[in-house]
Motif scaffolding. Structure first.
Motif, PDB file in Angstrom:
ATOM      1  N   THR A   7       0.827  -1.199   0.000  1.00 12.15           N
ATOM      2  CA  THR A   7       0.000   0.000   0.000  1.00 12.15           C
ATOM      3  C   THR A   7       0.864   1.253   0.000  1.00 12.15           C
ATOM      4  OG1 THR A   7      -0.136  -0.244   2.386  1.00 12.15           O
ATOM      5  CG2 THR A   7      -2.025  -0.995   1.127  1.00 12.15           C
ATOM      6  N   VAL A   8       0.282   2.322  -0.536  1.00  8.63           N
ATOM      7  CA  VAL A   8       0.956   3.615  -0.520  1.00  8.63           C
ATOM      8  C   VAL A   8       0.896   4.165   0.910  1.00  8.63           C
ATOM      9  CG1 VAL A   8       0.921   5.981  -1.406  1.00  8.63           C
ATOM     10  CG2 VAL A   8       0.410   4.062  -2.939  1.00  8.63           C
ATOM     11  N   GLU A   9       2.056   4.567   1.400  1.00  7.79           N
ATOM     12  CA  GLU A   9       2.178   5.054   2.786  1.00  7.79           C
ATOM     13  C   GLU A   9       2.970   6.361   2.790  1.00  7.79           C
ATOM     14  OE1 GLU A   9       4.781   2.013   4.235  1.00  7.79           O
ATOM     15  OE2 GLU A   9       3.158   0.597   4.625  1.00  7.79           O
ATOM     16  N   GLU A  10       2.998   6.967   3.968  1.00  8.25           N
ATOM     17  CA  GLU A  10       3.875   8.128   4.187  1.00  8.25           C
ATOM     18  C   GLU A  10       4.804   7.814   5.356  1.00  8.25           C
ATOM     19  OE1 GLU A  10       0.908  11.861   3.159  1.00  8.25           O
ATOM     20  OE2 GLU A  10       0.991  11.090   5.196  1.00  8.25           O
ATOM     21  N   THR A  11       6.012   8.377   5.295  1.00  7.28           N
ATOM     22  CA  THR A  11       6.926   8.245   6.425  1.00  7.28           C
ATOM     23  C   THR A  11       7.570   9.584   6.735  1.00  7.28           C
ATOM     24  OG1 THR A  11       8.687   6.875   7.376  1.00  7.28           O
ATOM     25  CG2 THR A  11       9.008   7.605   5.098  1.00  7.28           C
ATOM     26  N   TYR A  12       7.974   9.742   7.991  1.00  8.55           N
ATOM     27  CA  TYR A  12       8.687  10.948   8.410  1.00  8.55           C
ATOM     28  C   TYR A  12      10.186  10.643   8.434  1.00  8.55           C
ATOM     29  CZ  TYR A  12      10.503  14.748  11.205  1.00  8.55           C
ATOM     30  OH  TYR A  12      11.242  15.819  11.631  1.00  8.55           O
ATOM     31  N   ILE A  13      10.921  11.377   7.613  1.00  8.87           N
ATOM     32  CA  ILE A  13      12.374  11.233   7.539  1.00  8.87           C
ATOM     33  C   ILE A  13      12.993  12.547   7.990  1.00  8.87           C
ATOM     34  CG2 ILE A  13      14.361  10.815   6.011  1.00  8.87           C
ATOM     35  CD1 ILE A  13      12.529   8.341   6.293  1.00  8.87           C
ATOM     36  N   MET A  14      14.021  12.456   8.814  1.00  8.79           N
ATOM     37  CA  MET A  14      14.651  13.672   9.323  1.00  8.79           C
ATOM     38  C   MET A  14      16.170  13.551   9.233  1.00  8.79           C
ATOM     39  SD  MET A  14      14.080  15.422  13.044  1.00  8.79           S
ATOM     40  CE  MET A  14      14.506  14.001  14.042  1.00  8.79           C
ATOM     41  N   LYS A  35      15.420   6.245  -5.463  1.00  4.67           N
ATOM     42  CA  LYS A  35      14.658   5.022  -5.173  1.00  4.67           C
ATOM     43  C   LYS A  35      13.281   5.090  -5.821  1.00  4.67           C
ATOM     44  CE  LYS A  35      13.558   1.176  -2.918  1.00  4.67           C
ATOM     45  NZ  LYS A  35      14.071  -0.115  -3.416  1.00  4.67           N
ATOM     46  N   GLY A  36      12.735   6.316  -5.885  1.00  2.00           N
ATOM     47  CA  GLY A  36      11.437   6.497  -6.544  1.00  2.00           C
ATOM     48  C   GLY A  36      10.338   6.977  -5.628  1.00  2.00           C
ATOM     49  N   PHE A  37      10.713   7.422  -4.420  1.00  2.02           N
ATOM     50  CA  PHE A  37       9.690   7.931  -3.511  1.00  2.02           C
ATOM     51  C   PHE A  37       9.377   9.385  -3.826  1.00  2.02           C
ATOM     52  CE2 PHE A  37      11.483   4.428  -0.710  1.00  2.02           C
ATOM     53  CZ  PHE A  37      10.443   3.567  -1.004  1.00  2.02           C
ATOM     54  N   LEU A  38       8.240   9.825  -3.291  1.00  2.00           N
ATOM     55  CA  LEU A  38       7.725  11.163  -3.616  1.00  2.00           C
ATOM     56  C   LEU A  38       7.876  12.084  -2.404  1.00  2.00           C
ATOM     57  CD1 LEU A  38       5.989  12.600  -5.925  1.00  2.00           C
ATOM     58  CD2 LEU A  38       4.052  12.177  -4.420  1.00  2.00           C
ATOM     59  N   LEU A  39       8.556  13.205  -2.610  1.00  2.00           N
ATOM     60  CA  LEU A  39       8.761  14.187  -1.540  1.00  2.00           C
ATOM     61  C   LEU A  39       7.509  15.042  -1.390  1.00  2.00           C
ATOM     62  CD1 LEU A  39      10.801  15.428   0.473  1.00  2.00           C
ATOM     63  CD2 LEU A  39      11.557  16.926  -1.380  1.00  2.00           C
ATOM     64  N   GLY A  86       5.088   0.965   0.264  1.00  2.00           N
ATOM     65  CA  GLY A  86       5.992   0.342   1.245  1.00  2.00           C
ATOM     66  C   GLY A  86       7.108   1.244   1.740  1.00  2.00           C
ATOM     67  N   VAL A  87       6.888   2.554   1.722  1.00  2.00           N
ATOM     68  CA  VAL A  87       7.991   3.493   1.995  1.00  2.00           C
ATOM     69  C   VAL A  87       8.523   3.402   3.429  1.00  2.00           C
ATOM     70  CG1 VAL A  87       6.545   5.504   2.606  1.00  2.00           C
ATOM     71  CG2 VAL A  87       8.825   5.874   1.639  1.00  2.00           C
ATOM     72  N   VAL A  88       7.679   3.029   4.390  1.00  2.00           N
ATOM     73  CA  VAL A  88       8.126   3.016   5.789  1.00  2.00           C
ATOM     74  C   VAL A  88       9.263   2.006   5.982  1.00  2.00           C
ATOM     75  CG1 VAL A  88       7.458   2.579   8.184  1.00  2.00           C
ATOM     76  CG2 VAL A  88       5.931   3.872   6.695  1.00  2.00           C
ATOM     77  N   ALA A  89       9.015   0.763   5.594  1.00  2.00           N
ATOM     78  CA  ALA A  89      10.038  -0.275   5.757  1.00  2.00           C
ATOM     79  C   ALA A  89      11.206  -0.057   4.808  1.00  2.00           C
ATOM     80  CB  ALA A  89       9.420  -1.651   5.526  1.00  2.00           C
ATOM     81  N   SER A  90      10.912   0.373   3.591  1.00  2.00           N
ATOM     82  CA  SER A  90      11.968   0.595   2.611  1.00  2.00           C
ATOM     83  C   SER A  90      12.930   1.700   3.062  1.00  2.00           C
ATOM     84  CB  SER A  90      11.357   0.940   1.249  1.00  2.00           C
ATOM     85  OG  SER A  90      12.376   1.172   0.315  1.00  2.00           O
ATOM     86  N   ASP A 125       9.342   4.077  12.295  1.00  2.00           N
ATOM     87  CA  ASP A 125       9.454   2.618  12.335  1.00  2.00           C
ATOM     88  C   ASP A 125       8.152   1.881  12.034  1.00  2.00           C
ATOM     89  OD1 ASP A 125       8.103   3.020  14.698  1.00  2.00           O
ATOM     90  OD2 ASP A 125       9.715   2.318  16.001  1.00  2.00           O
ATOM     91  N   SER A 126       7.056   2.614  11.829  1.00  2.00           N
ATOM     92  CA  SER A 126       5.784   1.985  11.444  1.00  2.00           C
ATOM     93  C   SER A 126       4.926   3.049  10.751  1.00  2.00           C
ATOM     94  CB  SER A 126       5.042   1.455  12.678  1.00  2.00           C
ATOM     95  OG  SER A 126       4.625   2.537  13.488  1.00  2.00           O
ATOM     96  N   PRO A 127       3.945   2.624   9.947  1.00  2.00           N
ATOM     97  CA  PRO A 127       3.043   3.613   9.324  1.00  2.00           C
ATOM     98  C   PRO A 127       2.329   4.465  10.378  1.00  2.00           C
ATOM     99  CG  PRO A 127       2.811   1.495   8.241  1.00  2.00           C
ATOM    100  CD  PRO A 127       3.701   1.265   9.439  1.00  2.00           C
TER     101      PRO A 127
END
Ligand code: RTP
Length: 155
Positions: A7-14, A35-39, A86-90, A125-127
């Motif tokens: 599924t399409v997810e969002e993650t917080y990267i800092m 990698k192909g993720f969307l900012l 799958g952006v969170v785990a990736s 570490d999780s959605p």
């Protein structure tokens, strides 16, 4: 195209203060872009102590907690929201193990860091934690909903 099962997810990267001060902002962003993720969100931000403590509240009982808060608040950080299948785990894989000496070469920490207490980047570490952290670090309207026009190759 075969649709992905993920599924399409969002993650917080800092990018933590060491990453910014060492000039690694472009390098880190580039890895997520390639990698192909969307900012969807991006800002430079001096984190107040209270926010750092809330973000890392699950680590409050750890002996390194005060040092961690000092580190995160020692200078500006780069806050980002990335979206993807799958952006969170990736993202956690792209970042590598918490201890950079144990992180695989090819990962951000494996390639660019040495110390656990100076490990360049954070990733949810999780959605569920992703949503919690995005709400914590970004105000309403700071996260953009957009679709690239180049086509659905990576989505
Ligand atoms: P992050 O939340 O920053 O992505 O890191 P993580 O999941 O890989 O690691 P976590 O266990 O959640 O720890 C959060 C951050 O605290 C610092 N830390 N210092 N023994 C130590 O001195 C120690 N252990 C952890 C690291 O900066 C770690 O990323």
């Amino acid at each position: 195209l075969v649709a992905s099962m993920e599924t399409v997810e969002e993650t917080y990267i800092m990018i933590k203060p060491d990453g910014l001060q060492r000039g690694l902002v472009g390098e880190v962003i580039s890895r997520f872009e390639k990698k192909g993720f969307l900012l969807k969100g991006l800002k430079l931000f001096q984190c107040p102590k209270e926010l750092a403590e809330e973000h890392y509240k699950d680590l409050k009982s750890k002996n390194f907690f005060p040092k961690l808060i000092d580190y995160i608040t020692s200078g500006p950080v780069v806050c980002m929201v990335w979206e993807g299948v799958g952006v969170v785990a990736s993202a956690r894989k792209l970042i590598g193990s918490t201890n950079p000496l144990q992180a695989e070469p090819g990962t951000i920490r494996g390639d660019l860091a040495v110390q656990t207490g100076r490990n360049v980047v954070h990733g949810s570490d999780s959605p569920e934690n992703g949503q919690r952290e995005i709400a914590l670090w970004f105000k309403e309207g700071e996260v953009c909903q957009w679709t690239p026009t180049v086509g659905p190759w990576l989505r």
